[in-house]
Design a protein around this motif. Structure first.
Motif, mmCIF file in Angstrom:
data_model
loop_
_atom_site.group_PDB
_atom_site.id
_atom_site.type_symbol
_atom_site.label_atom_id
_atom_site.label_comp_id
_atom_site.label_asym_id
_atom_site.label_seq_id
_atom_site.Cartn_x
_atom_site.Cartn_y
_atom_site.Cartn_z
ATOM 1 N N ALA A 217 -16.457 -1.412 -3.255
ATOM 2 C CA ALA A 217 -16.585 -0.924 -4.628
ATOM 3 C C ALA A 217 -17.183 -1.993 -5.539
ATOM 4 N N LEU A 218 -16.818 -3.247 -5.308
ATOM 5 C CA LEU A 218 -17.362 -4.351 -6.104
ATOM 6 C C LEU A 218 -18.868 -4.474 -5.883
ATOM 7 N N ALA A 219 -19.293 -4.392 -4.628
ATOM 8 C CA ALA A 219 -20.719 -4.502 -4.306
ATOM 9 C C ALA A 219 -21.523 -3.366 -4.929
ATOM 10 N N ALA A 220 -20.886 -2.188 -5.061
ATOM 11 C CA ALA A 220 -21.565 -1.024 -5.640
ATOM 12 C C ALA A 220 -21.501 -1.001 -7.165
ATOM 13 N N GLY A 221 -20.773 -1.952 -7.750
ATOM 14 C CA GLY A 221 -20.652 -1.988 -9.203
ATOM 15 C C GLY A 221 -19.587 -1.079 -9.764
ATOM 16 N N TRP A 222 -18.661 -0.623 -8.920
ATOM 17 C CA TRP A 222 -17.623 0.321 -9.347
ATOM 18 C C TRP A 222 -16.252 -0.333 -9.496
ATOM 19 N N LEU A 223 -16.176 -1.630 -9.364
ATOM 20 C CA LEU A 223 -14.912 -2.345 -9.496
ATOM 21 C C LEU A 223 -15.072 -3.464 -10.514
ATOM 22 N N GLN A 224 -14.128 -3.527 -11.450
ATOM 23 C CA GLN A 224 -14.106 -4.615 -12.439
ATOM 24 C C GLN A 224 -12.805 -5.391 -12.243
ATOM 25 N N ARG B 82 4.575 15.670 -8.711
ATOM 26 C CA ARG B 82 4.588 14.259 -9.073
ATOM 27 C C ARG B 82 3.951 14.121 -10.444
ATOM 28 N N THR B 83 4.426 13.157 -11.191
ATOM 29 C CA THR B 83 3.910 12.931 -12.538
ATOM 30 C C THR B 83 2.889 11.807 -12.515
ATOM 31 N N ASN B 84 1.743 12.076 -13.111
ATOM 32 C CA ASN B 84 0.741 11.046 -13.302
ATOM 33 C C ASN B 84 0.327 11.062 -14.768
ATOM 34 N N TYR B 85 0.110 9.898 -15.340
ATOM 35 C CA TYR B 85 -0.272 9.812 -16.740
ATOM 36 C C TYR B 85 -1.732 9.386 -16.866
ATOM 37 N N TYR B 86 -2.391 9.914 -17.892
ATOM 38 C CA TYR B 86 -3.792 9.561 -18.122
ATOM 39 C C TYR B 86 -4.107 9.713 -19.605
ATOM 40 N N LEU B 87 -5.178 9.068 -20.016
ATOM 41 C CA LEU B 87 -5.715 9.221 -21.366
ATOM 42 C C LEU B 87 -7.074 9.889 -21.235
ATOM 43 N N PRO B 88 -7.308 10.976 -21.940
ATOM 44 C CA PRO B 88 -8.535 11.750 -21.739
ATOM 45 C C PRO B 88 -9.778 11.056 -22.279
ATOM 46 N N TRP C 181 -9.832 3.976 -13.289
ATOM 47 C CA TRP C 181 -8.546 4.011 -12.590
ATOM 48 C C TRP C 181 -7.902 2.627 -12.644
ATOM 49 N N TYR C 182 -6.637 2.572 -12.994
ATOM 50 C CA TYR C 182 -5.855 1.329 -12.975
ATOM 51 C C TYR C 182 -5.423 1.116 -11.532
ATOM 52 N N TYR C 183 -6.348 0.609 -10.709
ATOM 53 C CA TYR C 183 -6.189 0.676 -9.260
ATOM 54 C C TYR C 183 -5.118 -0.257 -8.729
ATOM 55 N N MET C 184 -5.210 -1.543 -9.039
ATOM 56 C CA MET C 184 -4.223 -2.505 -8.561
ATOM 57 C C MET C 184 -4.110 -3.628 -9.579
ATOM 58 N N HIS D 131 -1.920 -12.802 -15.027
ATOM 59 C CA HIS D 131 -2.119 -11.420 -14.571
ATOM 60 C C HIS D 131 -3.484 -11.291 -13.919
ATOM 61 N N ILE D 132 -3.579 -10.440 -12.897
ATOM 62 C CA ILE D 132 -4.860 -10.088 -12.269
ATOM 63 C C ILE D 132 -4.895 -8.572 -12.105
ATOM 64 N N ALA D 133 -6.045 -7.974 -12.340
ATOM 65 C CA ALA D 133 -6.144 -6.512 -12.247
ATOM 66 C C ALA D 133 -7.498 -6.098 -11.685
ATOM 67 N N ALA D 134 -7.483 -4.967 -10.979
ATOM 68 C CA ALA D 134 -8.697 -4.332 -10.482
ATOM 69 C C ALA D 134 -8.774 -2.942 -11.098
ATOM 70 N N ILE D 135 -9.835 -2.673 -11.842
ATOM 71 C CA ILE D 135 -10.061 -1.383 -12.471
ATOM 72 C C ILE D 135 -11.261 -0.724 -11.802
ATOM 73 N N ILE D 136 -11.071 0.489 -11.285
ATOM 74 C CA ILE D 136 -12.182 1.262 -10.744
ATOM 75 C C ILE D 136 -12.879 1.954 -11.909
#
Length: 297
Positions: free
Chosen positions: A203-210, A124-130, A235-238, A223-228
């Protein structure tokens, strides 16, 4: 004595030592924490432990007819990882443990240095920026089409995304996501949304979700987004656009914003799944690097 892999039932696991292994490893994955697996897999996952918790791996598990155990990829858990505090892992022993526990596999993983577990293994292909690349360097490599759509977003009144870290935004995100993609992601049922919601709350309570909301100059939600954000990884989570937001090319504007945020935090940026053709084309317009994940079926 040479370390070996052991398959350990969830209820016998030392969760503190499991989570410590993840927290102290260079190759980390927030989705492998015991609390994340408990939520997303609804307590049904198989643990594998290498030596004295110097390596760990987990696979979601289900049973068919109460007899046949199989591993499968649960919704909203991007991929499974093997995580270790040491460089050397006895891979062949791990493979044998996995194959001894499951009759069938249908999972996505980023296991490194692997040989084929099954004849049907695919990539499977996944893309990322280092990590550690300046935003200006990344932006200079955006495709012509990407820059064109970024200009359209600006011309059509798309404003800078604003942080909105509260539980009400999670509810709104799931609603917008279902409106945008519910007809496409037919395997994402309400129960899966509930597990994703619980994961994001934790994750939000732990400070790991923006959480971010994007509006236009007419105060229309686009638009609405959740970034881990964990350690040096984002992570571009949802995320999902509204109908108006799609017309205004808001997703281009948000990804550009999220990349800038990751660069400012000296973090990598994981696009999280890129196999759908039009999604892959969209992600490639930001000139990411390619990571190949194993799809084991």
């Amino acid at each position: 004595m040479l370390a070996t892999w052991q398959a350990i039932p969830r209820h016998q696991l030392d969760t503190q030592r499991w989570d410590t292994c993840i927290a102290t490893s260079k190759h980390t994955n927030i989705f492998m924490y015991s609390w994340a697996l408990d939520i997303l897999c609804e307590q049904q996952w198989q643990a594998f432990v290498y030596g004295d918790y110097i390596g760990i791996a987990a696979l979601p598990v289900r049973k068919k007819w109460h007899l046949i155990r199989y591993a499968y990829q649960v919704p909203f858990l991007p991929y499974c990882s093997v995580i270790s505090t040491e460089a050397t892992i006895q891979w062949q022993d791990f493979y044998r443990k996995v194959k001894s526990k499951f009759s069938f596999l249908d999972i996505t993983c980023d296991w490194q240095h692997t040989k084929r577990l099954t004849a049907n293994e695919q990539l499977r292909t996944n893309y990322y920026l280092p990590q550690g690349v300046a935003y200006e360097l990344i932006a200079n490599n955006y495709s012509t089409s990407c820059n064109k759509n970024l200009r359209k977003a600006q011309q059509r009144g798309v404003l800078t995304p604003q942080k909105s870290n509260d539980t009400a935004t999670i509810d709104l995100l799931l609603q917008v996501y279902d409106n945008a993609y519910g007809g496409v992601q037919k395997h994402h049922h309400q129960r899966n949304y509930n597990t994703a919601k619980s994961f994001m709350h934790k994750a939000l309570a732990a400070g790991w979700l923006q959480l971010y909301t994007t509006y236009d100059s007419d105060n229309q939600l686009l638009h609405i987004a959740a970034i881990i954000t964990y350690e040096h990884k984002h992570w571009y989570y949802m995320a999902a656009p509204t109908t108006v937001g799609r017309e205004k090319r808001v997703t281009y504007a948000f990804i550009d914003f999220a990349i800038a945020q990751a660069c400012a935090a000296n973090a990598s940026f994981d696009f999280v799944g890129s196999d759908i053709a039009n999604v892959a084309t969209f992600y490639r317009s930001f000139s990411p690097e390619t990571q190949y994940l194993s799809l084991l079926k």
